[in-house]
Design a protein around this motif. Structure first.
Motif, PDB file in Angstrom:
ATOM      1  N   PHE A   1       1.049  -1.210   0.207  1.00  0.00           N
ATOM      2  CA  PHE A   1       0.035  -0.111   0.068  1.00  0.00           C
ATOM      3  C   PHE A   1       0.815   1.249  -0.229  1.00  0.00           C
ATOM      4  O   PHE A   1       0.351   2.359  -0.750  1.00  0.00           O
ATOM      5  CB  PHE A   1      -1.115  -0.148   1.258  1.00  0.00           C
ATOM      6  CG  PHE A   1      -2.012   1.237   1.347  1.00  0.00           C
ATOM      7  CD1 PHE A   1      -3.042   1.438   0.285  1.00  0.00           C
ATOM      8  CD2 PHE A   1      -1.831   2.189   2.239  1.00  0.00           C
ATOM      9  CE1 PHE A   1      -3.794   2.178   0.170  1.00  0.00           C
ATOM     10  CE2 PHE A   1      -2.839   3.057   2.202  1.00  0.00           C
ATOM     11  CZ  PHE A   1      -3.715   3.398   1.279  1.00  0.00           C
ATOM     12  N   GLU A   2       1.927   1.322   0.892  1.00  0.00           N
ATOM     13  CA  GLU A   2       2.771   2.550   0.875  1.00  0.00           C
ATOM     14  C   GLU A   2       3.493   2.723  -0.642  1.00  0.00           C
ATOM     15  O   GLU A   2       3.649   3.864  -0.828  1.00  0.00           O
ATOM     16  CB  GLU A   2       4.026   2.158   1.837  1.00  0.00           C
ATOM     17  CG  GLU A   2       4.887   1.168   1.562  1.00  0.00           C
ATOM     18  CD  GLU A   2       5.943   0.730   2.617  1.00  0.00           C
ATOM     19  OE1 GLU A   2       7.094   1.287   2.660  1.00  0.00           O
ATOM     20  OE2 GLU A   2       5.612   0.091   3.735  1.00  0.00           O
TER      21      GLU A   2
ATOM     22  N   TYR B   1       1.477   6.273  -6.391  1.00  0.00           N
ATOM     23  CA  TYR B   1       0.864   6.515  -7.945  1.00  0.00           C
ATOM     24  C   TYR B   1      -0.400   6.952  -7.605  1.00  0.00           C
ATOM     25  O   TYR B   1      -1.171   7.931  -8.434  1.00  0.00           O
ATOM     26  CB  TYR B   1       0.666   5.019  -8.489  1.00  0.00           C
ATOM     27  CG  TYR B   1       2.005   4.356  -8.854  1.00  0.00           C
ATOM     28  CD1 TYR B   1       2.316   4.637 -10.076  1.00  0.00           C
ATOM     29  CD2 TYR B   1       2.471   3.512  -7.859  1.00  0.00           C
ATOM     30  CE1 TYR B   1       3.527   4.178 -10.393  1.00  0.00           C
ATOM     31  CE2 TYR B   1       3.926   3.041  -8.334  1.00  0.00           C
ATOM     32  CZ  TYR B   1       4.475   3.274  -9.644  1.00  0.00           C
ATOM     33  OH  TYR B   1       5.755   2.745 -10.064  1.00  0.00           O
ATOM     34  N   TYR B   2      -1.126   6.846  -6.349  1.00  0.00           N
ATOM     35  CA  TYR B   2      -2.386   7.494  -6.255  1.00  0.00           C
ATOM     36  C   TYR B   2      -2.252   9.057  -6.249  1.00  0.00           C
ATOM     37  O   TYR B   2      -3.179   9.715  -6.663  1.00  0.00           O
ATOM     38  CB  TYR B   2      -3.124   7.082  -5.049  1.00  0.00           C
ATOM     39  CG  TYR B   2      -3.415   5.410  -5.003  1.00  0.00           C
ATOM     40  CD1 TYR B   2      -3.769   4.722  -6.014  1.00  0.00           C
ATOM     41  CD2 TYR B   2      -3.347   4.726  -3.826  1.00  0.00           C
ATOM     42  CE1 TYR B   2      -4.088   3.306  -6.086  1.00  0.00           C
ATOM     43  CE2 TYR B   2      -3.888   3.360  -3.502  1.00  0.00           C
ATOM     44  CZ  TYR B   2      -4.142   2.755  -4.958  1.00  0.00           C
ATOM     45  OH  TYR B   2      -4.287   1.542  -4.823  1.00  0.00           O
ATOM     46  N   CYS B   3      -1.208   9.254  -5.670  1.00  0.00           N
ATOM     47  CA  CYS B   3      -1.157  10.881  -5.014  1.00  0.00           C
ATOM     48  C   CYS B   3      -0.428  11.532  -6.252  1.00  0.00           C
ATOM     49  O   CYS B   3      -0.374  12.852  -6.049  1.00  0.00           O
ATOM     50  CB  CYS B   3      -0.237  10.886  -3.895  1.00  0.00           C
ATOM     51  SG  CYS B   3      -1.161  10.221  -2.680  1.00  0.00           S
TER      52      CYS B   3
ATOM     53  N   LYS C   1      -7.840  10.860  -1.567  1.00  0.00           N
ATOM     54  CA  LYS C   1      -7.337  11.963  -0.730  1.00  0.00           C
ATOM     55  C   LYS C   1      -7.560  11.313   0.656  1.00  0.00           C
ATOM     56  O   LYS C   1      -6.537  11.403   1.505  1.00  0.00           O
ATOM     57  CB  LYS C   1      -7.937  13.210  -0.898  1.00  0.00           C
ATOM     58  CG  LYS C   1      -7.361  14.049   0.005  1.00  0.00           C
ATOM     59  CD  LYS C   1      -8.261  15.615  -0.142  1.00  0.00           C
ATOM     60  CE  LYS C   1      -9.554  15.412   0.304  1.00  0.00           C
ATOM     61  NZ  LYS C   1     -10.132  16.785   0.073  1.00  0.00           N
ATOM     62  N   TYR C   2      -8.551  10.523   1.052  1.00  0.00           N
ATOM     63  CA  TYR C   2      -8.688  10.040   2.387  1.00  0.00           C
ATOM     64  C   TYR C   2      -8.123   8.915   2.447  1.00  0.00           C
ATOM     65  O   TYR C   2      -7.425   8.384   3.873  1.00  0.00           O
ATOM     66  CB  TYR C   2     -10.183   9.920   2.567  1.00  0.00           C
ATOM     67  CG  TYR C   2     -10.943  11.158   2.489  1.00  0.00           C
ATOM     68  CD1 TYR C   2     -11.085  12.079   3.561  1.00  0.00           C
ATOM     69  CD2 TYR C   2     -11.733  11.397   1.277  1.00  0.00           C
ATOM     70  CE1 TYR C   2     -11.695  13.289   3.110  1.00  0.00           C
ATOM     71  CE2 TYR C   2     -12.267  12.497   0.911  1.00  0.00           C
ATOM     72  CZ  TYR C   2     -12.547  13.614   1.976  1.00  0.00           C
ATOM     73  OH  TYR C   2     -12.923  14.616   1.821  1.00  0.00           O
ATOM     74  N   LEU C   3      -7.867   7.885   1.684  1.00  0.00           N
ATOM     75  CA  LEU C   3      -7.478   6.774   1.602  1.00  0.00           C
ATOM     76  C   LEU C   3      -5.840   6.731   1.906  1.00  0.00           C
ATOM     77  O   LEU C   3      -5.303   6.248   2.563  1.00  0.00           O
ATOM     78  CB  LEU C   3      -7.520   5.809   0.282  1.00  0.00           C
ATOM     79  CG  LEU C   3      -8.932   5.404   0.069  1.00  0.00           C
ATOM     80  CD1 LEU C   3      -8.945   4.649  -1.344  1.00  0.00           C
ATOM     81  CD2 LEU C   3      -9.359   4.197   1.056  1.00  0.00           C
ATOM     82  N   THR C   4      -5.319   7.706   1.195  1.00  0.00           N
ATOM     83  CA  THR C   4      -3.846   7.655   1.394  1.00  0.00           C
ATOM     84  C   THR C   4      -3.230   8.402   2.676  1.00  0.00           C
ATOM     85  O   THR C   4      -2.012   8.529   2.751  1.00  0.00           O
ATOM     86  CB  THR C   4      -3.182   8.575   0.017  1.00  0.00           C
ATOM     87  OG1 THR C   4      -4.014   9.834  -0.020  1.00  0.00           O
ATOM     88  CG2 THR C   4      -3.430   7.808  -1.272  1.00  0.00           C
ATOM     89  N   GLN C   5      -4.183   8.656   3.304  1.00  0.00           N
ATOM     90  CA  GLN C   5      -3.785   9.177   4.711  1.00  0.00           C
ATOM     91  C   GLN C   5      -3.378   8.320   5.629  1.00  0.00           C
ATOM     92  O   GLN C   5      -2.934   8.314   6.758  1.00  0.00           O
ATOM     93  CB  GLN C   5      -5.080  10.337   5.401  1.00  0.00           C
ATOM     94  CG  GLN C   5      -5.088  11.429   4.742  1.00  0.00           C
ATOM     95  CD  GLN C   5      -6.539  12.338   5.142  1.00  0.00           C
ATOM     96  OE1 GLN C   5      -7.024  12.073   6.152  1.00  0.00           O
ATOM     97  NE2 GLN C   5      -6.850  13.427   4.142  1.00  0.00           N
ATOM     98  N   LYS C   6      -4.067   7.272   5.228  1.00  0.00           N
ATOM     99  CA  LYS C   6      -3.707   5.919   5.982  1.00  0.00           C
ATOM    100  C   LYS C   6      -2.213   5.288   5.649  1.00  0.00           C
ATOM    101  O   LYS C   6      -1.822   5.543   4.841  1.00  0.00           O
ATOM    102  CB  LYS C   6      -4.532   4.870   5.527  1.00  0.00           C
ATOM    103  CG  LYS C   6      -6.075   4.907   6.077  1.00  0.00           C
ATOM    104  CD  LYS C   6      -6.968   3.859   5.574  1.00  0.00           C
ATOM    105  CE  LYS C   6      -8.363   3.954   6.052  1.00  0.00           C
ATOM    106  NZ  LYS C   6      -8.361   3.352   7.493  1.00  0.00           N
TER     107      LYS C   6
END
Length: 579
Positions: free
Chosen positions: A516-517, A522-524, A543-548
C-alpha cells in the motif's frame, strides 16, 4: 411459403439476359469499394484467368465464384439489389473499362468481346444491338450524391477529369491496370475479358419479396454490413417525402442524422441509426400505452399499419431533437446541462445495462420545451431516481429482461406526465442488505463498476472527468499482496466492494508494487527518478485513503460496510424502500 429462383450463371449469361434490369434501390448504402478491394478483385481474376502467368494453363471448364446477387422484382419489374451491390457495380465498371480499350481494335475476337460487353451494359433490341441510351442498371440511392457519376461513366466511359468519387477512382484504376496488362501481355488481351465473362460465376438469388430477400441476405452475408432496419426506413421516408415534394430536405436531414449517430452511438447489435430508432420506439410505445414486455423487432414495430408510426408528421423532427439531446450527453455539453446533471449522466454511463437510455429518451421527448431543453432540477431528480432503481434492480433481479416490467410501466407514466416513482416496485431494506452482503462483486459483473462509480461521486469534491479518461477497477489491497505477503483471513474480501475503487488506466501500478505504501505514490502522483511527472488520480476518495499508513483487511470490511450503508440510505432518500 417463400419462393426462390436460384440458378448459377456466368457474368455474360446473367447480364446479357433480355430481362436483366437491375436497380440499386434508394435504401441501399452508397458505393463503398475502394482501390484495395478493386486490387484484390483484379489480382484474383488475373491469377484465375492465367494460372502461373500462362494463358495456356487455363482450363475452359474452370470457374471462379464471385458471390451471390440477391434481388427481388419490384412493382416496376426491376430487380432490386438487396445483396451484391458492391460487386455488381464494380464488375460493370471493369467491363466498361474493357469496352473502351477494345474500341480501336479491329480483329474479330476483340470486336466480338466488345459486342458481348455492350450487351452486358446496355439494353438491347431484338437483334442484340446495344441501345446506348438505356443501361441495364440504375441507382436511386438516396444518400449517394455521386450515383449519377456512376451512370455517366457507364454511358460515356469518360469520367470528368475533376471527378473524385469512388466510381471514378475505381474506373481509372481498372483503365490503368488494363493498360499495364496490354503493355506486358499484349497477346493475352482478348482472353482476359472473355474468361471474365464466361468463367466468372455469380449466384443470382431472386426472392419473391423484399422481406424474403432481406432474410436471405442476413443469412448469407458474412462480409460487409447487411442492410439495417434504418435503411428500409430511409426508403419509406424517401418515397413519402418525394410525394410531398420535400425529398431534398429529407435527404439533408437524413445525412445529418446518420453522421451524428455514427459519432455518438456504439451499439452492440445493429447500426447507430437503428439505435436511434430504437430509442424513439420506446417513446412511441409509451405514448400508445403499450405495457407488454415482449418487444417487437424494430422493423416489425415500425412497418405496422403501412408504416403509420414511422411516417407521422412529427417523426423526423422528433428524431433530430432526440439525437441532438444524446449528442449533448455524449459531449458533456456544459451549456445545456448543469454540473450536477452531468455528474449523474457520467455515473449512468457505467450503468449495468442500457435501459436507462431508453427511459431517459422517453423523459426527454415528454418534458422538453419548445427549444428542446429540460428543466434542470427536475431532470437531475429523475436521473437520481432511475440510477438508484436500476442499480438496485440489477442486484435483486439480474438481467435486462427483468427490468422491462417496471421500466415499461414507468415510461407510460412519464408520457402521461405522471410522477415516475417506481412505487409498485420498491425494495425491502432487509432483502437489499442481504443481497449486498452476499453478492459476489467480481470485475466481470457490470454492476460492480456501476456501484463503485456511483460511490466515487458520493464524495462532494469528486470532479467530473471532462476528457476521454478511461478507468480500471483497482484492488486497493492488491491480489499480489495476498498471494505473496499477507494472507487475508477471508480471501473473499479481495473481491468485496470495500476493496475496489476506480483508477485511471493511464496510472500504471506495476504488479511488483503490491504494498500500500508503494501504491500511494501512484495514487497521489509523483516525480520519478528521471524527473518525469506522474499525475495523481482524479478520484477524490484517494485523498482520504492515502492518509492511512496501511490498508488492511479490517479497512476492507469497514469500507465495504460504509458503501452498503450509503447505498441503502440512497434508496431510502429516493423513496424506493418499503415501509
Amino acid at each position: 411459403m417463400s419462393k426462390l429462383n436460384v440458378d448459377q450463371k456466368n457474368i455474360k449469361d446473367l447480364l446479357t439476359d433480355k430481362s436483366a434490369n437491375f436497380l440499386i434501390p434508394d435504401y441501399q448504402r452508397p458505393y463503398a469499394w475502394a482501390e484495395d478491394e478493386c486490387q484484390t478483385l483484379w489480382d484474383d481474376i488475373f491469377s484465375f484467368a492465367f494460372p502461373d502467368g500462362n494463358k495456356d494453363a487455363f482450363n475452359t471448364s474452370d470457374e471462379y465464384f464471385l458471390g451471390a446477387i440477391v434481388t427481388y422484382k419490384n412493382e416496376s419489374k426491376q430487380a432490386e439489389v438487396i445483396d451484391g451491390q458492391q460487386r455488381l457495380t464494380t464488375i460493370l465498371l471493369l467491363l466498361r473499362a474493357f469496352y473502351d480499350r477494345f474500341e480501336c481494335m479491329g480483329d474479330k475476337p476483340s470486336q466480338d468481346t466488345r459486342t458481348n460487353i455492350s450487351q452486358c451494359i446496355w439494353q438491347t433490341d431484338e437483334f442484340g444491338n446495344a441501345d446506348m441510351k438505356h443501361l441495364k442498371i440504375d441507382s436511386e440511392v438516396a444518400t449517394d450524391d455521386e450515383k449519377d457519376e456512376f451512370l455517366s461513366i457507364l454511358k460515356t466511359g469518360k469520367p470528368d477529369k475533376k471527378a473524385n468519387s469512388r466510381y471514378a477512382k475505381n474506373y481509372r484504376f481498372f483503365m490503368e491496370n488494363i493498360d499495364s496488362f496490354i503493355d506486358s501481355f499484349a497477346s493475352y488481351l482478348p482472353f482476359l475479358p472473355s474468361r471474365i465473362l464466361n468463367n466468372c460465376i455469380l449466384l443470382p438469388i431472386e426472392a419473391d419479396s423484399q422481406d424474403t430477400a432481406l432474410r436471405i441476405f442476413s443469412t448469407l452475408n458474412d462480409r460487409g454490413l447487411p442492410l439495417a432496419d434504418a435503411d428500409i426506413f430511409k426508403a419509406q421516408f424517401y418515397k413519402h417525402f418525394e410525394k410531398q415534394g420535400t425529398k431534398n430536405d429529407f435527404i439533408e436531414n437524413w445525412k445529418d442524422l446518420s453522421f451524428t449517430a455514427e459519432k455518438i452511438f456504439k451499439p452492440i447489435y445493429g447500426t447507430p441509426m437503428d439505435e436511434l430508432f430504437t430509442k424513439y420506439m420506446y417513446f412511441i410505445r409509451a405514448s400508445e400505452g403499450i405495457k407488454s414486455t415482449t418487444t417487437e423487432a424494430l422493423r416489425k414495430f415500425y412497418e405496422h399499419d403501412k408504416y403509420r408510426r414511422l411516417l407521422s408528421d412529427d417523426t423526423i423532427k422528433d428524431l433530430l431533437s432526440l439525437l441532438d439531446f444524446w449528442k449533448s450527453v455524449y459531449y458533456q455539453d456544459e451549456d445545456r446541462f448543469s454540473e450536477e446533471v452531468l455528474k449523474k449522466l457520467f455515473v449512468l454511463k457505467y450503468a449495468p445495462n442500457g435501459m436507462w437510455e431508453y427511459i431517459t429518451s422517453v423523459y426527454f421527448l415528454s418534458y422538453r420545451d419548445a427549444e428542446g431543453n429540460l428543466e434542470d432540477i427536475a431532470f437531475a431528480n429523475f436521473l437520481s431516481k432511475i440510477t438508484a432503481f436500476i442499480f438496485a434492480y440489477a442486484l435483486t433481479n439480474p438481467g435486462v429482461n427483468a427490468l422491462r416490467t417496471p421500466v415499461y410501466a414507468e415510461m407510460i407514466k412519464i408520457c402521461n406526465k405522471q410522477q415516475s416513482d417506481f412505487s409498485d416496485y420498491r425494495f425491502s431494506r432487509e432483502h437489499i442488505q442481504k443481497v449486498l452482503d452476499n453478492y459476489k462483486f467480481t470485475n466481470n459483473r457490470a454492476v460492480t463498476r456501476s456501484l463503485i462509480t456511483w460511490y466515487a461521486f458520493t464524495f462532494e469534491e469528486q470532479e467530473r472527468p471532462k476528457d476521454a479518461t478511461s478507468f480500471d477497477i483497482e484492488h486497493i489491497y492488491a491480489r499480489e499482496r495476498h498471494n505473496k505477503e499477507n494472507k487475508l483471513q477471508n480471501p473473499d474480501n479481495l473481491e468485496e466492494l470495500g476493496n475496489k475503487i476506480l483508477l485511471e488506466k493511464s496510472i500504471n501500478i506495476r504488479a511488483s508494487d503490491y504494498r500500500f505504501e508503494d501504491k500511494k505514490r501512484y495514487y497521489c502522483g509523483h516525480d520519478d527518478a528521471r524527473g518525469r511527472k506522474h499525475e495523481k488520480s482524479r478520484i477524490a476518495e484517494y485523498k482520504y485513503l492515502t492518509q492511512k499508513d496501511d490498508f488492511t483487511e479490517s479497512d476492507i470490511i469497514e469500507r465495504d460496510k460504509r458503501i452498503h450503508e450509503k447505498f441503502i440510505s440512497y434508496l431510502a432518500a429516493e423513496d424506493l424502500l418499503k415501509d
